[in-house]
Design an enzyme around this catalytic site. Structure first.
Site, PDB file in Angstrom:
ATOM      1  N   TYR A 159       0.855  -1.194   0.000  1.00 54.74           N
ATOM      2  CA  TYR A 159       0.000   0.000   0.000  1.00 54.74           C
ATOM      3  C   TYR A 159       0.889   1.242   0.000  1.00 54.74           C
ATOM      4  O   TYR A 159       1.955   1.236  -0.605  1.00 54.74           O
ATOM      5  CB  TYR A 159      -0.966  -0.084   1.203  1.00 54.74           C
ATOM      6  CG  TYR A 159      -2.099   0.880   1.048  1.00 54.74           C
ATOM      7  CD1 TYR A 159      -2.867   0.871  -0.116  1.00 54.74           C
ATOM      8  CD2 TYR A 159      -2.370   1.832   2.018  1.00 54.74           C
ATOM      9  CE1 TYR A 159      -3.886   1.801  -0.294  1.00 54.74           C
ATOM     10  CE2 TYR A 159      -3.393   2.750   1.845  1.00 54.74           C
ATOM     11  CZ  TYR A 159      -4.143   2.730   0.685  1.00 54.74           C
ATOM     12  OH  TYR A 159      -5.128   3.645   0.507  1.00 54.74           O
ATOM     13  N   ARG A 204      -7.527  11.177  -8.472  1.00 56.13           N
ATOM     14  CA  ARG A 204      -6.673  11.900  -7.502  1.00 56.13           C
ATOM     15  C   ARG A 204      -5.948  10.849  -6.662  1.00 56.13           C
ATOM     16  O   ARG A 204      -6.218  10.663  -5.497  1.00 56.13           O
ATOM     17  CB  ARG A 204      -7.547  12.780  -6.598  1.00 56.13           C
ATOM     18  CG  ARG A 204      -6.770  13.704  -5.694  1.00 56.13           C
ATOM     19  CD  ARG A 204      -7.681  14.332  -4.670  1.00 56.13           C
ATOM     20  NE  ARG A 204      -8.349  13.332  -3.860  1.00 56.13           N
ATOM     21  CZ  ARG A 204      -8.116  13.137  -2.566  1.00 56.13           C
ATOM     22  NH1 ARG A 204      -7.256  13.871  -1.933  1.00 56.13           N
ATOM     23  NH2 ARG A 204      -8.770  12.205  -1.885  1.00 56.13           N
ATOM     24  N   LYS A 234      -5.706  -1.560  -1.301  1.00 62.61           N
ATOM     25  CA  LYS A 234      -6.527  -1.296  -0.124  1.00 62.61           C
ATOM     26  C   LYS A 234      -7.326  -2.541   0.277  1.00 62.61           C
ATOM     27  O   LYS A 234      -7.448  -2.860   1.458  1.00 62.61           O
ATOM     28  CB  LYS A 234      -7.479  -0.154  -0.453  1.00 62.61           C
ATOM     29  CG  LYS A 234      -7.972   0.529   0.764  1.00 62.61           C
ATOM     30  CD  LYS A 234      -8.103   1.999   0.512  1.00 62.61           C
ATOM     31  CE  LYS A 234      -8.292   2.708   1.812  1.00 62.61           C
ATOM     32  NZ  LYS A 234      -8.332   4.144   1.663  1.00 62.61           N
ATOM     33  N   GLU A 236     -12.971   5.759  -3.297  1.00 67.64           N
ATOM     34  CA  GLU A 236     -11.528   5.896  -3.055  1.00 67.64           C
ATOM     35  C   GLU A 236     -10.885   6.859  -4.038  1.00 67.64           C
ATOM     36  O   GLU A 236     -11.012   6.697  -5.252  1.00 67.64           O
ATOM     37  CB  GLU A 236     -10.899   4.501  -3.197  1.00 67.64           C
ATOM     38  CG  GLU A 236      -9.403   4.460  -3.025  1.00 67.64           C
ATOM     39  CD  GLU A 236      -8.959   4.732  -1.599  1.00 67.64           C
ATOM     40  OE1 GLU A 236      -9.734   4.444  -0.677  1.00 67.64           O
ATOM     41  OE2 GLU A 236      -7.849   5.252  -1.430  1.00 67.64           O
ATOM     42  N   ASP A 237     -10.196   7.838  -3.491  1.00 68.07           N
ATOM     43  CA  ASP A 237      -9.369   8.737  -4.312  1.00 68.07           C
ATOM     44  C   ASP A 237     -10.107   9.345  -5.499  1.00 68.07           C
ATOM     45  O   ASP A 237      -9.571   9.417  -6.622  1.00 68.07           O
ATOM     46  CB  ASP A 237      -8.089   8.012  -4.771  1.00 68.07           C
ATOM     47  CG  ASP A 237      -7.058   7.965  -3.642  1.00 68.07           C
ATOM     48  OD1 ASP A 237      -7.327   8.533  -2.562  1.00 68.07           O
ATOM     49  OD2 ASP A 237      -5.989   7.358  -3.832  1.00 68.07           O
ATOM     50  N   ASP A 255     -13.498   6.772   2.374  1.00 64.55           N
ATOM     51  CA  ASP A 255     -12.414   6.641   3.357  1.00 64.55           C
ATOM     52  C   ASP A 255     -11.570   7.904   3.450  1.00 64.55           C
ATOM     53  O   ASP A 255     -11.104   8.255   4.530  1.00 64.55           O
ATOM     54  CB  ASP A 255     -11.539   5.441   3.002  1.00 64.55           C
ATOM     55  CG  ASP A 255     -10.509   5.192   4.073  1.00 64.55           C
ATOM     56  OD1 ASP A 255     -10.915   5.045   5.234  1.00 64.55           O
ATOM     57  OD2 ASP A 255      -9.310   5.175   3.763  1.00 64.55           O
ATOM     58  N   ASP A 256     -11.381   8.592   2.316  1.00 67.43           N
ATOM     59  CA  ASP A 256     -10.549   9.809   2.350  1.00 67.43           C
ATOM     60  C   ASP A 256     -11.184  10.860   3.251  1.00 67.43           C
ATOM     61  O   ASP A 256     -10.495  11.617   3.923  1.00 67.43           O
ATOM     62  CB  ASP A 256     -10.372  10.389   0.944  1.00 67.43           C
ATOM     63  CG  ASP A 256      -9.885   9.342  -0.032  1.00 67.43           C
ATOM     64  OD1 ASP A 256      -8.914   8.659   0.291  1.00 67.43           O
ATOM     65  OD2 ASP A 256     -10.516   9.168  -1.103  1.00 67.43           O
ATOM     66  N   ASN A 286       0.947  15.687   4.709  1.00 66.24           N
ATOM     67  CA  ASN A 286       1.810  14.764   3.971  1.00 66.24           C
ATOM     68  C   ASN A 286       2.320  15.464   2.719  1.00 66.24           C
ATOM     69  O   ASN A 286       1.656  16.376   2.240  1.00 66.24           O
ATOM     70  CB  ASN A 286       1.002  13.536   3.527  1.00 66.24           C
ATOM     71  CG  ASN A 286       0.544  12.705   4.695  1.00 66.24           C
ATOM     72  OD1 ASN A 286       1.279  12.513   5.649  1.00 66.24           O
ATOM     73  ND2 ASN A 286      -0.690  12.230   4.621  1.00 66.24           N
TER      74      ASN A 286
END
Ligand code: NAI
Length: 564
Positions: A109, A162, A180, A251-252, A274-275, A424
């Site tokens: 991951y 993204r 994931k 996701e993303d 989740d983001d 990050n």
């Protein structure tokens, strides 16, 4: 007691073993045991002579695989090795991951999976998951029906728009759902055959990908506007028809659509993002752990948040809800937040705030006496000098923003400052843990967004917690599989955060991190899944069952990588 799902699995496995023989059985990643097939099985399934004579244990196989893993020089090579193993023998793949979770999680991951997405079309070997490509939009039912496993617990879907920090990767984004979902299995114990990675191939605006002769996706600029939303509608309608019980995790997706999609379907489908929700939940979990260590109740904390983007507002929202659960009115809770962005502290006279930011706007009268910075606004330093901040969270992307004077000023007014530089990657962290501990004489309670090495502080070694969503999403998957919830409520994610906070090792050891070690995550996932399942019942989205049955269901739902 086995759940219906477990029973089905066992039956389907027996069915497969009886119907697959010889090379076809050896080639099946879920049912092969390779050199671990016994004499009896080799005779029964037509394998005699197809395997070397030594009969091995899973442990011996894992030792060999680990040796091979170690010969791979780069992280991407290691990733390719592990993905190939996953496509060859899933039990062995997960056994290896479990035995070396700290070493291998960053390979399957983040961060290595980002490279795997960039290189997707070049390192592609075998198919896994589904490609729902826009030109095939009238055949989505057929595509879903062609999936590998029949009964699916968790779908992770991306449009590749993204991907982590590397933007639009088009069809290469599929690497993220694959990575994931392997963590859903590794930690949550979702059976590999009940997971489904999907990429919605809506084109890409990544010129490098479009120019690459090996690019495997639809060569077209990224779909947008109504056509994009119509396509997602079509996809969701097909998922509801074909896989009505599955949880769909977004996701993303690009920031421009992520909230819209979550809001549009969250009451219509078992789904979460989740983001947005997982990030807020893990940050809240770490904050709650730190709050318990600090000894000052959550309702008495004063929060300064640096950054008011999607991540900052998401974390503030969950933290605010937790304060309300602890007895404050919503108005009182919101008044405890001072959120700072490029335009200074959010206040009600500002005209540049969106609705989510406006909900956290301070009363202008309250900040009227605060000093202003050179730009004429109330910035981070001015807020810290004016309020008794106890929690300082950075989600700003501004590396080094938590300067020595800011941190020292905060630490002057509170015995255990809770300081989380969450931006990050590492270069964007608002401060390093070593500086934070030095400037606060070791009193700061620290968690970060990126991984940091342990800090030696006055003769002790402090391990730094990383707020990684992996603490939350596999446990949510496990809870859903066990309690059969039909929706994912924010209450369930708050319950996950509280359960995670309860497991903070720092509660019993001042040198320990705020979050548990990765090797304990399967056990922590069961603890979180129980809390989430209970909350699902309270929220009326899961059928009532006794606590005893729930515990048992969670235990049997968590698949173990071993040969049966
Ligand atoms: P964003 O770009 O939407 O938000 C950034 C915010 O910081 C904006 O409100 C902006 O006004 C503010 N900001 C930027 N420069 C500033 C300055 N010089 N002074 C004052 N405010 C400033 O970004 P998003 O998506 O909210 O993410 C923020 C950071 O959080 C990123 O670094 C991301 O990697 C990190 N993140 C970390 C997670 C974790 O679990 N550790 C999870 C999600 C995001």
């Amino acid at each position: 007691m086995l759940t219906a799902a477990q029973q089905q699995l066992i039956e389907s496995k027996h069915h497969t073993l009886h119907h697959r023989r010889g090379q076809a059985l050896l080639d099946h990643p879920l049912y092969t045991k390779g050199t671990a097939f016994t004499e009896d099985e080799r005779a029964r399934y037509g394998l005699t002579g197809l395997l070397p004579p030594q009969i091995e244990t899973l442990e011996q196989q894992a030792a060999r695989a680990y040796g091979a893993f170690r010969t791979r020089a780069s992280d991407l090579d290691k990733h390719i090795f592990l993905r190939a193993l996953q496509d060859t023998n899933e039990v062995l793949f997960y056994r290896l991951l479990l035995d070396h979770v700290e070493e291998m999680m960053p390979i399957v991951y983040t961060p290595t999976v980002a490279q795997a997405c960039e290189q997707f079309s070049h390192i592609y070997r075998r198919p896994r998951g589904l490609f729902v490509s826009y030109p095939l939009r009238d055949r989505i039912h057929e595509i879903l029906a062609n999936r590998h496993g029949r009964d699916i617990d968790v779908i992770v879907v991306t449009d590749g728009g993204r991907i982590l920090g590397i933007g639009d990767q088009g069809v290469g984004g599929l690497g993220i759902p694959i990575g994931k979902l392997s963590l859903y299995t590794l930690i949550g114990g979702i059976h590999p055959n009940r997971t489904l990675p999907i990429v919605l191939d809506v084109g890409t605006n990544n010129v490098e990908r479009l120019r690459d002769p090996l690019y495997l996706g639809w060569r077209h600029e990224r779909l947008s506007g109504q056509a994009y939303f119509d396509f997602i509608d079509q996809f969701i309608a097909a998922v509801k028809a074909e896989l009505p019980g599955a949880c769909l995790q977004w996701e993303d997706f690009p920031n421009t659509v992520a909230h819209t999609l979550l809001d549009r379907y969250r009451d219509d489908l078992l789904s979460f993002n989740d983001d947005i929700q997982g990030t807020a939940s893990v940050a809240l979990g770490a904050i709650l752990g730190a709050v318990s260590v600090s000894g000052k109740p959550l309702r008495d904390q004063t929060v300064v948040m640096f950054g008011a983007g999607a991540a900052g507002i998401g974390v503030a929202d969950y933290l605010c809800r937790a304060m309300v659960q602890d007895g404050l009115s919503e108005r009182e809770a919101r008044a405890r937040f001072f959120i700072v962005n490029r335009g200074g502290v959010l206040h009600a006279d500002r005209t540049d705030l969106n609705a989510e930011q406006r909900a956290f706007a301070q009363d202008p009268a309250r900040i009227a006496s605060f000093p202003r910075c050179d730009a004429g606004v109330v910035g981070l330093q001015e807020v810290i000098s004016s309020v008794p901040a106890t929690i300082l969270i950075g989600l700003s992307t501004v590396g080094g923003a938590f300067t020595e004077p800011i941190v020292r000023e905060m630490a002057r007014k509170t015995p255990r400052p809770i300081i989380f530089p969450l931006s990050n990657p590492t270069s964007k962290a608002e401060a390093t843990p070593a500086d934070l501990l030095r400037w606060t004489q070791g009193r700061a309670l620290v968690a970060t967004g990126s991984p940091f090495a342990p800090v030696v502080d006055g003769g002790r070694t402090v391990v730094i917690a990383q707020c990684n969503n992996v603490y939350i999403f596999p446990a949510i998957g496990l809870a859903l599989a066990a309690c059969k919830a039909t929706r994912v409520t924010d209450g369930m994610l708050l319950a996950a955060a509280r359960a995670l906070g309860e497991k903070s090792p720092a509660l019993s050891d001042r040198n320990a991190p705020l979050l548990p070690p990765l090797r304990d995550l399967r056990q922590v996932a069961r603890h979180i899944a129980l809390a989430v399942s209970r909350q699902a019942q309270v929220d009326g989205v899961a059928p009532p069952i006794t606590e005893h049955d729930l515990v048992e269901r969670i235990a049997v739902s968590q698949w173990d990588p071993c040969y049966e």
